[in-house]
Design a protein around this motif. Structure first.
Motif, PDB file in Angstrom:
ATOM      1  N   MET A 144       0.739  -1.373  -0.210  1.00 32.14           N
ATOM      2  CA  MET A 144      -0.073   0.051   0.025  1.00 32.14           C
ATOM      3  C   MET A 144       0.736   1.190   0.069  1.00 32.14           C
ATOM      4  O   MET A 144       0.283   2.334  -0.353  1.00 32.14           O
ATOM      5  N   LEU A 145       1.906   1.240   0.203  1.00 34.34           N
ATOM      6  CA  LEU A 145       3.100   2.341   0.528  1.00 34.34           C
ATOM      7  C   LEU A 145       2.925   3.062  -0.778  1.00 34.34           C
ATOM      8  O   LEU A 145       2.808   4.332  -0.378  1.00 34.34           O
ATOM      9  N   PRO A 146       3.218   2.475  -1.798  1.00 32.65           N
ATOM     10  CA  PRO A 146       3.494   3.739  -3.159  1.00 32.65           C
ATOM     11  C   PRO A 146       2.067   4.570  -3.133  1.00 32.65           C
ATOM     12  O   PRO A 146       2.338   5.728  -3.507  1.00 32.65           O
ATOM     13  N   SER A 147       1.109   4.028  -2.920  1.00 33.55           N
ATOM     14  CA  SER A 147      -0.219   4.821  -3.377  1.00 33.55           C
ATOM     15  C   SER A 147      -0.602   5.657  -2.289  1.00 33.55           C
ATOM     16  O   SER A 147      -1.222   6.646  -2.322  1.00 33.55           O
ATOM     17  N   LYS A 148       0.108   5.367  -0.997  1.00 33.52           N
ATOM     18  CA  LYS A 148      -0.095   6.207   0.156  1.00 33.52           C
ATOM     19  C   LYS A 148       0.608   6.930   0.726  1.00 33.52           C
ATOM     20  O   LYS A 148       0.928   7.608   1.756  1.00 33.52           O
ATOM     21  N   ASP A 161       1.996   9.788   0.036  1.00 32.48           N
ATOM     22  CA  ASP A 161       1.818  11.158   0.459  1.00 32.48           C
ATOM     23  C   ASP A 161       0.718  11.346   1.687  1.00 32.48           C
ATOM     24  O   ASP A 161       0.647  12.780   2.215  1.00 32.48           O
ATOM     25  N   ASP A 162       0.437  10.172   2.162  1.00 35.65           N
ATOM     26  CA  ASP A 162      -0.408  10.360   3.465  1.00 35.65           C
ATOM     27  C   ASP A 162       0.224  10.376   4.701  1.00 35.65           C
ATOM     28  O   ASP A 162       1.024   9.364   5.080  1.00 35.65           O
ATOM     29  N   ALA A 163       0.604  11.659   5.301  1.00 36.13           N
ATOM     30  CA  ALA A 163       1.423  11.831   6.576  1.00 36.13           C
ATOM     31  C   ALA A 163       1.224  10.638   7.587  1.00 36.13           C
ATOM     32  O   ALA A 163       1.878  10.026   8.102  1.00 36.13           O
ATOM     33  N   PHE A 223       2.550   3.303   9.522  1.00 36.70           N
ATOM     34  CA  PHE A 223       3.422   2.437   8.547  1.00 36.70           C
ATOM     35  C   PHE A 223       4.781   2.115   9.424  1.00 36.70           C
ATOM     36  O   PHE A 223       5.292   0.946   9.744  1.00 36.70           O
ATOM     37  N   TYR A 224       5.473   3.480   9.615  1.00 38.10           N
ATOM     38  CA  TYR A 224       6.869   3.207  10.049  1.00 38.10           C
ATOM     39  C   TYR A 224       6.604   2.618  11.531  1.00 38.10           C
ATOM     40  O   TYR A 224       7.473   1.498  11.822  1.00 38.10           O
ATOM     41  N   GLN A 225       5.706   2.829  12.444  1.00 40.16           N
ATOM     42  CA  GLN A 225       5.527   2.385  13.955  1.00 40.16           C
ATOM     43  C   GLN A 225       5.324   0.701  13.695  1.00 40.16           C
ATOM     44  O   GLN A 225       5.905   0.124  14.381  1.00 40.16           O
ATOM     45  N   ILE A 226       4.274   0.339  12.882  1.00 36.58           N
ATOM     46  CA  ILE A 226       3.992  -1.032  12.759  1.00 36.58           C
ATOM     47  C   ILE A 226       5.086  -1.818  12.238  1.00 36.58           C
ATOM     48  O   ILE A 226       5.214  -2.915  12.680  1.00 36.58           O
ATOM     49  N   ALA A 227       5.681  -1.291  11.296  1.00 32.08           N
ATOM     50  CA  ALA A 227       6.668  -1.834  10.547  1.00 32.08           C
ATOM     51  C   ALA A 227       7.781  -2.316  11.301  1.00 32.08           C
ATOM     52  O   ALA A 227       8.552  -3.505  11.331  1.00 32.08           O
ATOM     53  N   MET A 228       8.145  -1.332  12.250  1.00 31.92           N
ATOM     54  CA  MET A 228       9.437  -1.451  13.187  1.00 31.92           C
ATOM     55  C   MET A 228       8.863  -2.535  14.245  1.00 31.92           C
ATOM     56  O   MET A 228       9.633  -3.700  14.300  1.00 31.92           O
ATOM     57  N   GLU A 229       7.836  -2.379  14.715  1.00 31.65           N
ATOM     58  CA  GLU A 229       7.539  -3.270  15.970  1.00 31.65           C
ATOM     59  C   GLU A 229       7.132  -4.543  15.361  1.00 31.65           C
ATOM     60  O   GLU A 229       7.362  -5.811  16.062  1.00 31.65           O
TER      61      GLU A 229
END
Length: 221
Positions: free
Chosen positions: A5-9, A11-13, A19-25
């Motif tokens: 989903m990252l490429p399409s989203k 620009d969504d801060a 995403f960053y928090q969940i990906a790391m955890e």
């Protein structure tokens, strides 16, 4: 799913922050889970800490949100505001909640519903405990299978978007609950849905909690 989903989203801060928090955890959690799977004969030492249980559950609901949104499933999270931090191994309880939520998402039909209820119980003069109910309105589980679902390598499903069908998920969840002096119950009716009940001792800021567990009679595994 979040990477897809990252490429399409991008620009969504808010999405990038989540995403960053969940990906790391979750990368850390997956690493810990793989370590457990590589050596199931050894029990991983628990690391208890005061944890915001409501936030933990909300994080796991967010983690399955791409699947729930794809199936237009309504997820409710009802909790008791009196529950603050709970003394648990957060990684083990994450694995429990996520596994059961993922099972519920798979079982729930399009436009179905999953209810998550968290409350404090104090029954028959026993010490208080936290009860977490996760209920879906899927097809249910046959009575004979309910008795086996916590057995290692028992599974009723095969490869899917969220599971590989190894039959280890609920076994590990059960073991994680036993490590906390808690237990899992399951109640299911065909064509009406399935309810998983997680019971955890309600302990707040208890550095002696691991020693407390050792002094209790061992729960059946």
């Amino acid at each position: 799913t979040f990477l897809q989903m990252l490429p399409s989203k991008y620009d969504d801060a808010e999405f990038r922050k989540d995403f960053y928090q969940i990906a790391m955890e979750e990368t850390s959690r997956i690493n810990n889970l793989l370590t457990e799977l590589l050596d199931l004969t050894k029990t991983r030492e628990s690391h208890y800490e005061a944890t915001d249980l409501q936030a933990l559950i909300a994080g796991m609901i967010l983690l399955v949100s791409p699947q729930t949104k794809a199936k237009k499933i309504t997820v409710t999270h009802q909790h008791n505001d009196e529950i603050g931090t709970v003394w648990i191994d957060s990684e083990k309880i994450k694995e429990v909640v996520l596994n059961i939520l993922a099972n519920a998402v798979e079982a729930t039909p399009m436009e179905g519903k999953i209810d998550v209820v968290v409350e404090i119980r104090n029954e028959n003069g026993n010490p208080p405990f936290v009860r977490i109910d996760i209920k879906d309105n899927g097809p249910g589980i046959e009575g004979a299978m309910c008795e086996k679902i916590f057995d290692p390598y028992f599974t009723t499903k095969y490869k899917s978007d969220m599971h590989s069908g190894t039959g280890l998920g609920l076994f590990i969840a059960h073991q994680n609950m036993v490590d906390h002096g808690g237990h899992i119950e399951v109640s299911s009716d065909l064509n009406k849905g399935t309810l998983f009940i997680l019971n955890l001792p309600y302990t707040v800021d208890r550095p002696d909690f691991p020693a407390l567990l050792l002094s209790r009679p061992k729960a059946e595994s």
